[in-house]
Design an enzyme around this catalytic site. Structure first.
Site, short mmCIF file in Angstrom:
data_model
loop_
_atom_site.label_atom_id
_atom_site.label_comp_id
_atom_site.label_asym_id
_atom_site.label_seq_id
_atom_site.Cartn_x
_atom_site.Cartn_y
_atom_site.Cartn_z
CB ILE A 29 -0.96 -0.02 1.22
CG1 ILE A 29 -2.19 0.82 0.97
CG2 ILE A 29 -0.26 0.38 2.50
CD1 ILE A 29 -3.30 0.60 2.00
CG HIS A 97 5.42 -9.28 5.12
ND1 HIS A 97 5.17 -9.31 6.47
CD2 HIS A 97 6.06 -8.11 4.88
CE1 HIS A 97 5.64 -8.21 7.03
NE2 HIS A 97 6.19 -7.45 6.09
P1 AMP Z 1 7.08 -4.73 7.32
O1 AMP Z 1 7.64 -3.43 7.83
O2 AMP Z 1 8.13 -5.61 6.72
O3 AMP Z 1 6.24 -5.45 8.36
O4 AMP Z 1 6.17 -4.34 6.10
C1 AMP Z 1 4.80 -4.19 6.17
C2 AMP Z 1 4.37 -3.64 4.86
O5 AMP Z 1 2.97 -3.78 4.76
C3 AMP Z 1 4.69 -2.15 4.65
O6 AMP Z 1 5.51 -2.00 3.51
C4 AMP Z 1 3.32 -1.52 4.45
O7 AMP Z 1 3.31 -0.48 3.51
C5 AMP Z 1 2.47 -2.70 4.01
N1 AMP Z 1 1.05 -2.59 4.29
C6 AMP Z 1 0.46 -2.20 5.44
N2 AMP Z 1 -0.88 -2.27 5.33
C7 AMP Z 1 -1.15 -2.71 4.07
C8 AMP Z 1 -2.34 -2.99 3.34
N3 AMP Z 1 -3.55 -2.82 3.89
N4 AMP Z 1 -2.23 -3.43 2.07
C9 AMP Z 1 -1.01 -3.58 1.51
N5 AMP Z 1 0.15 -3.36 2.15
C10 AMP Z 1 0.08 -2.93 3.41
#
Ligand code: AMP
Ligand code: ZN
Length: 132
Positions: A29, A97
């Site tokens: 996102i 992820h």
């Molecule tokens: P991390 O810091 O590795 O846990 O990455 C989490 C990622 O999830 C970040 O890059 C966010 O931008 C992404 N993120 C958070 N909420 C959403 C969402 N609803 N849809 C898609 N990506 C998301």
């Protein structure tokens, strides 16, 4: 239920890039670069320590497929694969992820900075982490 489990169950919408029975991929996102994609196991595992090897193989196989698609279709020369594993490593969403981050020449992204080992440090660290 965690944020990504809600995406898996369609409680929260996502821009899906790939889906099968075990793995889901969707656009981040807040992309670091255009096409930044997240690949997750559908089953909730918090991190690499928890995921079983079968699911990990399925997830990493999709990481490879999507990397190829990004290369073939976005005209990029490469991409970073990154998993922020645990809070101290920058993990915000507690559902394992893999980030796929498309890279283009001179895009200025600085993902890490290296340093050198001092005398004796290589042997010390190896004696702690070698597993063969
Ligand atoms: P991390 O810091 O590795 O846990 O990455 C989490 C990622 O999830 C970040 O890059 C966010 O931008 C992404 N993120 C958070 N909420 C959403 C969402 N609803 N849809 C898609 N990506 C998301
Ligand atoms: Zn989850």
């Amino acid at each position: 239920m965690c944020l990504f489990c809600k995406i898996v169950s369609n409680e929260i919408p996502a821009n899906k890039v790939y889906e099968d029975d075990f793995v889901l991929a969707f656009l981040d996102i807040a992309p670091v670069s255009h096409g930044h994609t997240l690949v997750i196991p559908k089953k909730h595992y918090t991190n690499m320590e928890e995921i079983d090897n079968d699911d990990l193989c399925r997830v990493i196989t999709v990481v490879k497929k999507i990397g190829q698609s990004l290369k073939d279709n976005l005209g990029i020369a490469g991409y970073n694969i990154q998993a922020n594993n645990n809070t101290v490593a920058g993990q915000v969403v507690p559902h394992l992820h893999f980030h796929l981050i498309p890279r283009i020449k001179d895009d200025g992204l600085q993902l890490w900075s290296g340093h050198s080992y001092k005398d004796g440090e290589t042997e010390e660290i190896l004696s702690k982490i070698k597993i063969f």
